[in-house]
Design a protein around this motif. Structure first.
Motif, PDB file in Angstrom:
ATOM      1  N   LEU A 197      22.408  -9.826  -3.686  1.00 47.66           N
ATOM      2  CA  LEU A 197      21.998  -9.240  -2.336  1.00 47.66           C
ATOM      3  C   LEU A 197      20.917  -8.167  -2.905  1.00 47.66           C
ATOM      4  N   LEU A 198      21.900  -6.629  -3.564  1.00 45.50           N
ATOM      5  CA  LEU A 198      21.221  -5.768  -3.074  1.00 45.50           C
ATOM      6  C   LEU A 198      20.016  -5.672  -3.630  1.00 45.50           C
ATOM      7  N   SER A 199      19.781  -6.576  -5.809  1.00 46.65           N
ATOM      8  CA  SER A 199      18.458  -6.536  -6.071  1.00 46.65           C
ATOM      9  C   SER A 199      17.090  -7.350  -5.092  1.00 46.65           C
ATOM     10  N   LEU A 200      17.795  -8.036  -4.336  1.00 51.30           N
ATOM     11  CA  LEU A 200      16.641  -8.912  -3.461  1.00 51.30           C
ATOM     12  C   LEU A 200      16.050  -8.102  -2.109  1.00 51.30           C
ATOM     13  N   GLY A 201      16.797  -7.005  -2.018  1.00 51.01           N
ATOM     14  CA  GLY A 201      17.027  -6.484  -0.889  1.00 51.01           C
ATOM     15  C   GLY A 201      16.035  -5.192  -1.695  1.00 51.01           C
ATOM     16  N   ILE A 202      16.128  -4.647  -2.590  1.00 55.60           N
ATOM     17  CA  ILE A 202      14.820  -3.172  -3.102  1.00 55.60           C
ATOM     18  C   ILE A 202      14.368  -4.413  -3.496  1.00 55.60           C
ATOM     19  N   ILE A 203      13.890  -5.678  -3.780  1.00 51.92           N
ATOM     20  CA  ILE A 203      12.391  -6.228  -3.721  1.00 51.92           C
ATOM     21  C   ILE A 203      11.846  -6.425  -2.736  1.00 51.92           C
ATOM     22  N   GLY A 204      12.725  -6.915  -2.004  1.00 55.63           N
ATOM     23  CA  GLY A 204      12.177  -7.165  -0.374  1.00 55.63           C
ATOM     24  C   GLY A 204      11.054  -5.691  -0.024  1.00 55.63           C
ATOM     25  N   GLU A 205      12.380  -4.301   0.043  1.00 57.72           N
ATOM     26  CA  GLU A 205      11.037  -3.317   0.471  1.00 57.72           C
ATOM     27  C   GLU A 205      10.030  -3.181   0.299  1.00 57.72           C
ATOM     28  N   TYR A 206      10.170  -3.506  -1.730  1.00 57.78           N
ATOM     29  CA  TYR A 206       8.313  -3.143  -2.014  1.00 57.78           C
ATOM     30  C   TYR A 206       7.878  -4.312  -1.899  1.00 57.78           C
ATOM     31  N   ILE A 207       7.722  -4.982  -1.628  1.00 57.19           N
ATOM     32  CA  ILE A 207       7.013  -6.357  -0.957  1.00 57.19           C
ATOM     33  C   ILE A 207       6.719  -5.992   0.069  1.00 57.19           C
ATOM     34  N   ALA A 208       7.726  -5.860   1.106  1.00 56.00           N
ATOM     35  CA  ALA A 208       6.778  -4.927   2.498  1.00 56.00           C
ATOM     36  C   ALA A 208       6.183  -4.469   2.407  1.00 56.00           C
ATOM     37  N   LYS A 209       6.150  -3.000   1.594  1.00 58.90           N
ATOM     38  CA  LYS A 209       4.835  -2.189   0.909  1.00 58.90           C
ATOM     39  C   LYS A 209       3.528  -2.593   0.968  1.00 58.90           C
ATOM     40  N   ILE A 210       3.827  -3.990  -0.070  1.00 54.95           N
ATOM     41  CA  ILE A 210       2.920  -4.515  -0.449  1.00 54.95           C
ATOM     42  C   ILE A 210       1.896  -5.007   0.850  1.00 54.95           C
ATOM     43  N   TYR A 211       2.573  -5.933   1.564  1.00 56.50           N
ATOM     44  CA  TYR A 211       2.208  -6.663   2.810  1.00 56.50           C
ATOM     45  C   TYR A 211       1.829  -5.191   3.784  1.00 56.50           C
ATOM     46  N   THR A 212       1.564  -3.938   3.697  1.00 55.44           N
ATOM     47  CA  THR A 212       1.653  -3.255   4.674  1.00 55.44           C
ATOM     48  C   THR A 212       0.631  -2.944   4.519  1.00 55.44           C
ATOM     49  N   GLU A 213       0.190  -2.282   3.044  1.00 54.75           N
ATOM     50  CA  GLU A 213      -0.855  -1.846   2.539  1.00 54.75           C
ATOM     51  C   GLU A 213      -2.008  -3.074   2.742  1.00 54.75           C
ATOM     52  N   THR A 214      -1.608  -4.168   2.520  1.00 56.79           N
ATOM     53  CA  THR A 214      -2.837  -5.502   2.159  1.00 56.79           C
ATOM     54  C   THR A 214      -3.408  -5.422   3.447  1.00 56.79           C
ATOM     55  N   LYS A 215      -3.112  -5.422   4.537  1.00 55.34           N
ATOM     56  CA  LYS A 215      -3.442  -5.778   6.226  1.00 55.34           C
ATOM     57  C   LYS A 215      -4.496  -4.429   6.362  1.00 55.34           C
ATOM     58  N   ARG A 216      -4.442  -3.222   5.758  1.00 54.49           N
ATOM     59  CA  ARG A 216      -4.932  -2.248   5.939  1.00 54.49           C
ATOM     60  C   ARG A 216      -5.806  -1.693   7.096  1.00 54.49           C
ATOM     61  N   ARG A 217      -4.095  -1.860   8.115  1.00 51.79           N
ATOM     62  CA  ARG A 217      -4.820  -1.394   9.693  1.00 51.79           C
ATOM     63  C   ARG A 217      -4.798   0.022   9.352  1.00 51.79           C
ATOM     64  N   PRO A 218      -5.429   0.231  10.537  1.00 54.67           N
ATOM     65  CA  PRO A 218      -5.246   1.358  10.308  1.00 54.67           C
ATOM     66  C   PRO A 218      -4.052   2.503  11.195  1.00 54.67           C
ATOM     67  N   ARG A 219      -4.333   4.525  10.468  1.00 59.35           N
ATOM     68  CA  ARG A 219      -2.633   5.149  10.183  1.00 59.35           C
ATOM     69  C   ARG A 219      -2.746   5.259  11.307  1.00 59.35           C
ATOM     70  N   TYR A 220      -3.537   5.527  12.745  1.00 56.05           N
ATOM     71  CA  TYR A 220      -3.615   6.256  14.093  1.00 56.05           C
ATOM     72  C   TYR A 220      -5.032   6.043  14.317  1.00 56.05           C
ATOM     73  N   ILE A 221      -4.978   5.658  15.758  1.00 51.67           N
ATOM     74  CA  ILE A 221      -6.211   5.600  16.541  1.00 51.67           C
ATOM     75  C   ILE A 221      -6.273   7.099  17.948  1.00 51.67           C
ATOM     76  N   ILE A 222      -7.597   7.611  18.015  1.00 54.77           N
ATOM     77  CA  ILE A 222      -7.469   8.800  18.604  1.00 54.77           C
ATOM     78  C   ILE A 222      -7.790   8.629  19.660  1.00 54.77           C
ATOM     79  N   GLU A 223      -6.907   8.807  20.847  1.00 56.03           N
ATOM     80  CA  GLU A 223      -7.980   8.316  22.568  1.00 56.03           C
ATOM     81  C   GLU A 223      -8.573   9.390  23.149  1.00 56.03           C
ATOM     82  N   LYS A 224      -7.864  10.133  23.115  1.00 54.27           N
ATOM     83  CA  LYS A 224      -9.224  11.708  23.736  1.00 54.27           C
ATOM     84  C   LYS A 224      -9.466  12.847  22.479  1.00 54.27           C
ATOM     85  N   MET A 225     -10.515  13.642  22.823  1.00 58.93           N
ATOM     86  CA  MET A 225     -10.774  14.500  21.865  1.00 58.93           C
ATOM     87  C   MET A 225     -10.957  16.043  22.079  1.00 58.93           C
ATOM     88  N   ILE A 226     -10.531  17.053  22.567  1.00 61.85           N
ATOM     89  CA  ILE A 226     -10.565  17.886  23.519  1.00 61.85           C
ATOM     90  C   ILE A 226     -10.992  19.445  22.761  1.00 61.85           C
TER      91      ILE A 226
END
Length: 310
Positions: A281-310
């Motif tokens: 279970l511990l090993s699967l959890g660690i592997i799952g963390e790395y897979i989750a990071k791969i999942y996040t990276e592959t979606k290529r969503r913006p890291r932030y969205i600027i609403e307003k600048m002054i």
């Protein structure tokens, strides 16, 4: 040199007014000494604050041409807010500093001098951690040592108080990863670096925006973003446990065939089963963390969205 100072903010209304006064005084002093250009700026990045932080930023920006603000559409976390400032603000050099006044602002002058001497990146490093609680001090220093043990190139006792020159910022823009851990990314850029040492003070007002939960999340991000050793340790652990299980099984078989005996009790069955189950279970959890990071990276969503600048 045209200096830009970026200050990530999240619900900082209690301390922001004092921070603005201190930074304005510092910038005017640097201009008076001829160390920076009169067009140098200070930019506050509002990371989705729920209090009056943004309204305070708007007010000061209208009254002072050296003050600017960037408002993110929602809270994206300290690292993404900092990235938003570094990627948006322009200057020969950019200094990032938190809004809580714990970092000694006088170190900014030393950073500017190091830059003028040829350093492209200048790290602000804490001399000690006397202002931290015992647990935080031990856990933080232990974390830096663990990262180094895992092969991560990280500056000991350095957070996000640093100066980066134009070339370093342009190099940073090539890193498009979603799981941002700047303390690990910046040393990878190369360039000439220098260190400036300072003593960190108690928080001037308000409460910490990095409680234990966020600190642990940041620590885990740093660990899994820059080292694959945990995955290799799983392989080594699996091999070790397999050899141990093989030895126990051989002993039980030999005892049954040659000595006409058997392994008595349930412990010899249940304990190894629980042990192996926990390891799996511990090993699967660690592997799952790395897979989750791969999942996040592959979606290529913006890291932030600027609403307003002054």
């Amino acid at each position: 040199m045209n200096l830009a100072i970026v200050v990530p903010c999240f619900n900082e209304q209690e301390v922001l007014g004092t921070t603005i006064d201190h930074l304005r005084e510092l910038l005017n002093q640097l201009i008076a000494e001829g160390l920076v250009d009169p067009e140098s700026t200070i930019t506050f990045i509002d990371d989705g604050s729920k209090d009056k932080t943004w309204s305070m930023i708007e007010t000061v920006a209208r009254c002072d041409s050296s003050m600017h603000g960037i408002k993110l559409s929602r809270n994206r976390g300290h690292q993404n807010a900092l990235i938003a400032g570094l990627m948006t603000v322009r200057g020969d050099a950019i200094i990032s500093v938190d809004a809580d006044l714990q970092d000694d602002l006088s170190a900014i002058r030393d950073m500017v001098l190091k830059y003028r001497e040829g350093a492209e990146i200048v790290y602000g490093i804490r001399v000690d951690r006397r202002t931290d609680a015992r647990f935080k001090r031990m856990s933080a220093e232990g974390y830096y040592r663990v990262l180094r043990l895992l092969g991560v190139d990280i500056v000991f006792n350095h957070a996000d108080y640093r100066l980066m020159g134009y070339h370093a910022i342009e190099a940073l823009k090539q890193y498009g990863e979603a799981n941002v851990f700047l303390r690990g990314i910046i040393p990878q850029l190369g360039f000439k670096t220098e260190n400036v040492y300072y003593r960190r003070a108690e928080r001037f007002a308000g409460e910490s925006k990095y409680p234990l939960k966020k600190m642990l999340a940041l620590a885990w991000d740093g660990l899994t973003s820059f080292s694959s050793l945990p995955l290799r340790w799983i392989t080594l652990l699996g091999f070790t446990v397999s050899m141990f299980s093989f030895a126990i099984g051989s002993w039980a078989l030999i005892a049954r065939i040659f000595f006409d005996g058997s392994v008595p009790g349930w412990a010899s069955t249940v304990i190894p089963m629980y042990f192996l189950g926990g390891i799996q279970l511990l090993s699967l959890g660690i592997i799952g963390e790395y897979i989750a990071k791969i999942y996040t990276e592959t979606k290529r969503r913006p890291r932030y969205i600027i609403e307003k600048m002054i």
